[in-house]
Design a protein around this motif. Sequence first.
Motif, short mmCIF file in Angstrom:
data_model
loop_
_atom_site.label_atom_id
_atom_site.label_comp_id
_atom_site.label_asym_id
_atom_site.label_seq_id
_atom_site.Cartn_x
_atom_site.Cartn_y
_atom_site.Cartn_z
N ILE C 114 0.87 -1.17 0.00
CA ILE C 114 0.00 0.00 0.00
C ILE C 114 0.91 1.22 0.00
CG2 ILE C 114 -1.83 1.23 1.21
CD1 ILE C 114 -2.73 -1.52 0.22
N GLU C 115 0.87 1.96 -1.08
CA GLU C 115 1.82 3.05 -1.23
C GLU C 115 1.63 4.12 -0.16
OE1 GLU C 115 4.39 2.75 -3.16
OE2 GLU C 115 5.15 4.70 -2.46
N GLU C 116 0.38 4.43 0.21
CA GLU C 116 0.17 5.50 1.20
C GLU C 116 0.67 5.09 2.59
OE1 GLU C 116 -3.68 6.80 2.55
OE2 GLU C 116 -4.60 4.84 2.31
N LEU C 117 0.74 3.79 2.83
CA LEU C 117 1.26 3.32 4.12
C LEU C 117 2.74 2.94 4.02
CD1 LEU C 117 -1.65 0.84 5.05
CD2 LEU C 117 -1.35 3.17 5.93
N LYS C 118 3.23 2.81 2.82
CA LYS C 118 4.60 2.29 2.59
C LYS C 118 4.76 0.97 3.35
CE LYS C 118 6.17 6.05 0.44
NZ LYS C 118 6.31 5.92 -1.01
N TYR C 119 3.80 0.10 3.14
CA TYR C 119 3.75 -1.12 3.94
C TYR C 119 3.04 -2.22 3.16
CZ TYR C 119 3.11 -3.95 8.13
OH TYR C 119 3.16 -4.97 9.06
N PRO C 120 3.52 -3.47 3.28
CA PRO C 120 2.84 -4.61 2.63
C PRO C 120 1.69 -5.07 3.51
CG PRO C 120 4.84 -5.37 3.72
CD PRO C 120 4.76 -3.89 3.98
N LEU C 121 0.56 -4.44 3.37
CA LEU C 121 -0.57 -4.68 4.28
C LEU C 121 -1.25 -6.02 4.04
CD1 LEU C 121 -2.10 -3.15 6.58
CD2 LEU C 121 -3.83 -2.60 4.85
N MET C 122 -1.54 -6.72 5.11
CA MET C 122 -2.40 -7.90 5.05
C MET C 122 -3.77 -7.49 5.57
SD MET C 122 0.29 -10.78 6.41
CE MET C 122 1.99 -10.75 5.77
N PHE C 123 -4.80 -7.77 4.79
CA PHE C 123 -6.13 -7.34 5.22
C PHE C 123 -7.20 -8.31 4.73
CE2 PHE C 123 -7.48 -5.67 1.07
CZ PHE C 123 -6.26 -5.42 0.46
N ILE C 124 -8.32 -8.30 5.46
CA ILE C 124 -9.47 -9.16 5.13
C ILE C 124 -10.37 -8.40 4.18
CG2 ILE C 124 -11.51 -10.33 6.05
CD1 ILE C 124 -9.89 -10.56 8.73
N GLU C 125 -10.55 -8.94 2.98
CA GLU C 125 -11.34 -8.23 1.98
C GLU C 125 -12.82 -8.57 2.10
OE1 GLU C 125 -10.25 -7.30 -2.50
OE2 GLU C 125 -11.03 -9.32 -2.27
N LYS C 126 -13.09 -9.83 2.46
CA LYS C 126 -14.49 -10.26 2.47
C LYS C 126 -14.64 -11.43 3.42
CE LYS C 126 -16.19 -11.97 -1.39
NZ LYS C 126 -16.65 -11.98 -2.81
N ILE C 127 -15.74 -11.46 4.12
CA ILE C 127 -16.06 -12.61 4.98
C ILE C 127 -17.56 -12.81 4.89
CG2 ILE C 127 -16.17 -11.12 7.04
CD1 ILE C 127 -15.16 -13.56 8.66
N ARG C 128 -17.98 -14.06 4.72
CA ARG C 128 -19.43 -14.27 4.60
C ARG C 128 -19.78 -15.67 5.09
NH1 ARG C 128 -21.72 -16.92 0.04
NH2 ARG C 128 -20.11 -17.97 -1.16
N ASN C 129 -21.01 -15.79 5.49
CA ASN C 129 -21.55 -17.07 5.90
C ASN C 129 -22.21 -17.72 4.68
OD1 ASN C 129 -23.05 -19.18 7.18
ND2 ASN C 129 -22.46 -18.13 9.08
N LYS C 130 -21.78 -18.92 4.35
CA LYS C 130 -22.27 -19.54 3.11
C LYS C 130 -23.72 -19.98 3.19
CE LYS C 130 -19.24 -22.69 2.84
NZ LYS C 130 -18.79 -23.94 2.25
N ASN C 131 -24.24 -20.10 4.40
CA ASN C 131 -25.61 -20.62 4.54
C ASN C 131 -26.67 -19.51 4.42
OD1 ASN C 131 -24.38 -23.00 4.94
ND2 ASN C 131 -24.38 -22.83 7.19
#
Lengths: 131, 131, 131, 131
Positions: C114-131
């Motif tokens: 992430i250029e604005e953070l100057k950091y290789p960010l790990m983040f959760i993009e999506k989480i969902r319940n399949k049911n």
Amino acid sequence: MSNGKENAYFSYDINDRERACFEIGIKLGALYHILCGLPISSNPIIIESIEKGIEASISCQPYVKSVKININRDKIQGNKTTEFEYDELSGISIAATVVLEFNSVEITAKVEWIEELKYPLMFIEKIRNKN
Amino acid sequence: MSNGKENAYFSYDINDRERACFEIGIKLGALYHILCGLPISSNPIIIESIEKGIEASISCQPYVKSVKININRDKIQGNKTTEFEYDELSGISIAATVVLEFNSVEITAKVEWIEELKYPLMFIEKIRNKN
Amino acid sequence: MSNGKENAYFSYDINDRERACFEIGIKLGALYHILCGLPISSNPIIIESIEKGIEASISCQPYVKSVKININRDKIQGNKTTEFEYDELSGISIAATVVLEFNSVEITAKVEWIEELKYPLMFIEKIRNKN
Amino acid sequence: MSNGKENAYFSYDINDRERACFEIGIKLGALYHILCGLPISSNPIIIESIEKGIEASISCQPYVKSVKININRDKIQGNKTTEFEYDELSGISIAATVVLEFNSVEITAKVEWIEELKYPLMFIEKIRNKN
């Protein structure tokens, strides 16, 4: 000393100097790839702990007499003022010296960032016959 | 070829055979520590992808002519029948051959598990002058 | 599915969403530190082999449904014109997406620079319940 | 604290507990793959140096409050009686505890070898709201 059974696996025409060059190459290759990517901050206590830890690890490998890691403190950014202000070890900040003995040959090799090459060069600084 | 500036950092009395031994040691040390700990399963497609990927990576290093990784399929356990049934690469399952040229010297070295030593030995199999 | 014995080691009050977050964090932490420091060149065949190899490796870990590594080709320098012209993977060039399922929860997470953070960010993009 | 810009990259519906689970997973995944393959001997000074070095490194990562590595001394073989008598860290010998805080959530997680699973399990031991 090992019991020498390992020597039978080597080509018959490898002399002690050549073997010493091979063995110290192995140690530098391992050391460098173990250090690469390690999280680090500019805190000198953190830096020194990492240096000592990896020195201890590499010192276990065959024929190693000494290992000295000198992380380039000027290249390490991040004093943990915020959670994200820290760094990772890479070629530009890694420097180390390994001394190794194979039979009567003592060899010293280094890895360090060479600015004119823009490369973390591994090179043999000295090799001598102890006898 | 590089532009040769790196050679000035080496001790003046290192000949091409010695240099070739050093360079191939570096590659084996790196290769081994890159492979160690990689998750793997007994699926041959998985194994082959890992082999090809790390071969491609090591082939970028200076003077390397070829890299062949032969993970010991008999030592890899875990076919993913359950989520936890997979393995990690370690000395017992790692085998590789590197061929490298430095000036007129061609050298072949290997890492493989040697049962009588209980050790993943790195050794020089062949060295020759091409001229 | 595993046989479920591992669940007994977790604190009783961890729900499936939380567990999915934990499991995908493990995979990103592993993936990133496996990639860091890998030699690489700008040759697209080399890059793709490395991507496929590490994807195959991480895909063996528990609960992983898919792994896609997208090395940032614009950040990789070195076309092997000389022996020393190649690069090493680091935060600036690493990007990957992992999809994982734990029970009924499907989660997608990424690591990218992430250029604005100057950091290789790990983040959760999506989480969902399949049911 | 960071300046919080990183939070914008996360899915809007991730709460602090879930985020803490994700962050501590990252740290365990990194720690484990950094330790795997490190040369080590049964010398307690060597073991302790390695523990302290990697603890120092992981402690630099975001939100980490403490890291304690407890290499399983009973599983480390090799006292350097001969050059080849040393060991390498792997799942069976690695144990560690990480404590992390994200906003008001404090979380403790571990990696340790679980004999009944034959697996180096990573699990959340405790999670609590500090308020």
